[in-house]
Scaffold this motif. Sequence first.
Motif, PDB file in Angstrom:
ATOM      1  N   THR A   1       0.824  -1.214   0.000  1.00 39.63           N
ATOM      2  CA  THR A   1       0.000   0.000   0.000  1.00 39.63           C
ATOM      3  C   THR A   1       0.851   1.255   0.000  1.00 39.63           C
ATOM      4  N   LEU A   2       1.832   1.331   0.897  1.00 39.34           N
ATOM      5  CA  LEU A   2       2.701   2.508   0.951  1.00 39.34           C
ATOM      6  C   LEU A   2       3.680   2.528  -0.212  1.00 39.34           C
ATOM      7  N   GLY A   3       4.283   1.394  -0.525  1.00 42.92           N
ATOM      8  CA  GLY A   3       5.257   1.350  -1.604  1.00 42.92           C
ATOM      9  C   GLY A   3       4.687   1.791  -2.939  1.00 42.92           C
ATOM     10  N   THR A   4       3.432   1.434  -3.195  1.00 44.04           N
ATOM     11  CA  THR A   4       2.780   1.843  -4.436  1.00 44.04           C
ATOM     12  C   THR A   4       2.669   3.351  -4.528  1.00 44.04           C
ATOM     13  N   GLU A   5       2.303   3.997  -3.417  1.00 45.22           N
ATOM     14  CA  GLU A   5       2.182   5.461  -3.408  1.00 45.22           C
ATOM     15  C   GLU A   5       3.551   6.123  -3.504  1.00 45.22           C
ATOM     16  N   LEU A   6       4.545   5.546  -2.856  1.00 47.09           N
ATOM     17  CA  LEU A   6       5.897   6.113  -2.955  1.00 47.09           C
ATOM     18  C   LEU A   6       6.390   6.114  -4.389  1.00 47.09           C
ATOM     19  N   GLN A   7       6.100   5.047  -5.118  1.00 49.83           N
ATOM     20  CA  GLN A   7       6.552   4.970  -6.512  1.00 49.83           C
ATOM     21  C   GLN A   7       5.856   5.990  -7.403  1.00 49.83           C
ATOM     22  N   LYS A   8       4.626   6.364  -7.068  1.00 44.45           N
ATOM     23  CA  LYS A   8       3.946   7.416  -7.834  1.00 44.45           C
ATOM     24  C   LYS A   8       4.686   8.742  -7.718  1.00 44.45           C
ATOM     25  N   LEU A   9       5.250   9.003  -6.531  1.00 40.79           N
ATOM     26  CA  LEU A   9       5.965  10.255  -6.290  1.00 40.79           C
ATOM     27  C   LEU A   9       7.418  10.168  -6.712  1.00 40.79           C
ATOM     28  N   ALA A  10       7.945   8.962  -6.801  1.00 38.84           N
ATOM     29  CA  ALA A  10       9.345   8.759  -7.164  1.00 38.84           C
ATOM     30  C   ALA A  10       9.431   7.700  -8.257  1.00 38.84           C
ATOM     31  N   PRO A  11       8.957   8.009  -9.455  1.00 40.52           N
ATOM     32  CA  PRO A  11       8.888   6.999 -10.517  1.00 40.52           C
ATOM     33  C   PRO A  11      10.241   6.471 -10.970  1.00 40.52           C
ATOM     34  N   ASP A  12      11.318   7.193 -10.687  1.00 43.17           N
ATOM     35  CA  ASP A  12      12.638   6.739 -11.086  1.00 43.17           C
ATOM     36  C   ASP A  12      13.350   5.959  -9.983  1.00 43.17           C
ATOM     37  N   ALA A  13      12.671   5.763  -8.857  1.00 40.16           N
ATOM     38  CA  ALA A  13      13.291   5.000  -7.778  1.00 40.16           C
ATOM     39  C   ALA A  13      13.470   3.541  -8.184  1.00 40.16           C
ATOM     40  N   HIS A  14      14.456   2.905  -7.603  1.00 41.03           N
ATOM     41  CA  HIS A  14      14.661   1.477  -7.809  1.00 41.03           C
ATOM     42  C   HIS A  14      13.768   0.744  -6.813  1.00 41.03           C
ATOM     43  N   SER A  15      12.835  -0.040  -7.308  1.00 44.25           N
ATOM     44  CA  SER A  15      11.870  -0.714  -6.439  1.00 44.25           C
ATOM     45  C   SER A  15      11.658  -2.143  -6.920  1.00 44.25           C
ATOM     46  N   PRO A  16      12.578  -3.027  -6.583  1.00 41.39           N
ATOM     47  CA  PRO A  16      12.477  -4.404  -7.057  1.00 41.39           C
ATOM     48  C   PRO A  16      11.363  -5.169  -6.358  1.00 41.39           C
ATOM     49  N   SER A  17      10.880  -6.220  -7.008  1.00 38.49           N
ATOM     50  CA  SER A  17       9.886  -7.095  -6.394  1.00 38.49           C
ATOM     51  C   SER A  17      10.551  -7.930  -5.305  1.00 38.49           C
ATOM     52  N   SER A  18       9.739  -8.515  -4.428  1.00 39.53           N
ATOM     53  CA  SER A  18      10.283  -9.376  -3.377  1.00 39.53           C
ATOM     54  C   SER A  18      10.965 -10.605  -3.980  1.00 39.53           C
ATOM     55  N   ARG A  19      10.534 -11.004  -5.166  1.00 47.63           N
ATOM     56  CA  ARG A  19      11.176 -12.137  -5.836  1.00 47.63           C
ATOM     57  C   ARG A  19      12.592 -11.774  -6.260  1.00 47.63           C
ATOM     58  N   ASP A  20      12.786 -10.546  -6.714  1.00 43.62           N
ATOM     59  CA  ASP A  20      14.103 -10.113  -7.163  1.00 43.62           C
ATOM     60  C   ASP A  20      14.989  -9.618  -6.023  1.00 43.62           C
ATOM     61  N   PHE A  21      14.369  -9.256  -4.912  1.00 46.04           N
ATOM     62  CA  PHE A  21      15.116  -8.716  -3.776  1.00 46.04           C
ATOM     63  C   PHE A  21      14.486  -9.254  -2.494  1.00 46.04           C
ATOM     64  N   ASP A  22      14.929 -10.437  -2.097  1.00 44.22           N
ATOM     65  CA  ASP A  22      14.400 -11.129  -0.926  1.00 44.22           C
ATOM     66  C   ASP A  22      15.198 -10.704   0.298  1.00 44.22           C
ATOM     67  N   VAL A  23      14.560  -9.965   1.215  1.00 45.07           N
ATOM     68  CA  VAL A  23      15.291  -9.417   2.358  1.00 45.07           C
ATOM     69  C   VAL A  23      15.762 -10.503   3.323  1.00 45.07           C
ATOM     70  N   THR A  24      15.283 -11.715   3.164  1.00 47.60           N
ATOM     71  CA  THR A  24      15.738 -12.801   4.037  1.00 47.60           C
ATOM     72  C   THR A  24      16.976 -13.508   3.488  1.00 47.60           C
ATOM     73  N   ASP A  25      17.450 -13.113   2.312  1.00 48.27           N
ATOM     74  CA  ASP A  25      18.601 -13.755   1.662  1.00 48.27           C
ATOM     75  C   ASP A  25      19.683 -12.697   1.429  1.00 48.27           C
ATOM     76  N   PHE A  26      20.578 -12.552   2.401  1.00 43.51           N
ATOM     77  CA  PHE A  26      21.553 -11.463   2.337  1.00 43.51           C
ATOM     78  C   PHE A  26      22.517 -11.619   1.172  1.00 43.51           C
ATOM     79  N   ALA A  27      22.923 -12.845   0.888  1.00 43.47           N
ATOM     80  CA  ALA A  27      23.849 -13.058  -0.233  1.00 43.47           C
ATOM     81  C   ALA A  27      23.219 -12.597  -1.542  1.00 43.47           C
ATOM     82  N   ALA A  28      21.950 -12.951  -1.736  1.00 42.78           N
ATOM     83  CA  ALA A  28      21.258 -12.526  -2.952  1.00 42.78           C
ATOM     84  C   ALA A  28      21.063 -11.013  -2.981  1.00 42.78           C
ATOM     85  N   MET A  29      20.838 -10.404  -1.837  1.00 40.87           N
ATOM     86  CA  MET A  29      20.702  -8.947  -1.764  1.00 40.87           C
ATOM     87  C   MET A  29      21.996  -8.277  -2.219  1.00 40.87           C
ATOM     88  N   ARG A  30      23.125  -8.778  -1.752  1.00 42.09           N
ATOM     89  CA  ARG A  30      24.416  -8.202  -2.145  1.00 42.09           C
ATOM     90  C   ARG A  30      24.633  -8.333  -3.645  1.00 42.09           C
TER      91      ARG A  30
END
Length: 251
Positions: A16-45
Amino acid sequence: MAAETAHLFITGGSGTLGTELQKLAPDAHSPSSRDFDVTDFAAMRTHCAGMADGSTTLIHAAAYIFTRLDQADPMRALDVNIIGTSNIVKLCLLKNWRLVYISTDYVFRGDKGGYREEDEVFPFNEYAWTKLGGECAVMMYKNSLVVRTSFGPEPFPFPKAFRDQWTSKLDVAVLADAIIRVARSSITGTLHVGSPRRTVLDYARSISPDKSIGEISRLDATFAYPYDTSLDCRKFTDLFGAATVPGGDCQ
């Protein structure tokens, strides 16, 4: 707008919040949870390997949200809200990025309201304990800001709202604007962002065009809600000006 938002990184972009943030910051980097899993630090790096050090603000809005323990997956809550947030902090340490962490007003007991940033915390429920765990990790990193707040979609999604629960809840579009302002600053520490103290019923009617929201007592609910988690937002107002909300300004 593009030049100002090109160095924003938003987690939880599909929420809900992330969707609104992207409207105001359309050039922000906002990956999906599939592409950026916060529980997998190695993949995050690996995901961030090609991104520049020291020139990004990461808004951590991703969270596992639940209101009742019997509806929750405790393992998932721990992995995402505490371990995942710790991984975000580790990433920002490595990349020298600024971090803005979205927390909740429920880190307070909810028995008096008007909570200041310096007031004692005692989370109201298990979800808030996991968010407080995230706060603890974030506060270990000097270039960070914890934003405590409460928000909801527009219009209000339920037919009734509590007449006897007090809050500083904001419409999500208003909060997103405030978060972007905060993200573009250099303020660190803890900051409360919200509306003036009002009932959930008043909030619900303020964002519902037909004003037809009925009322209910929190004492009639099937599980517990806090009495008053309203926030003292004067620090935000002094730094950034009022957050425009239906029915008044943040004060």
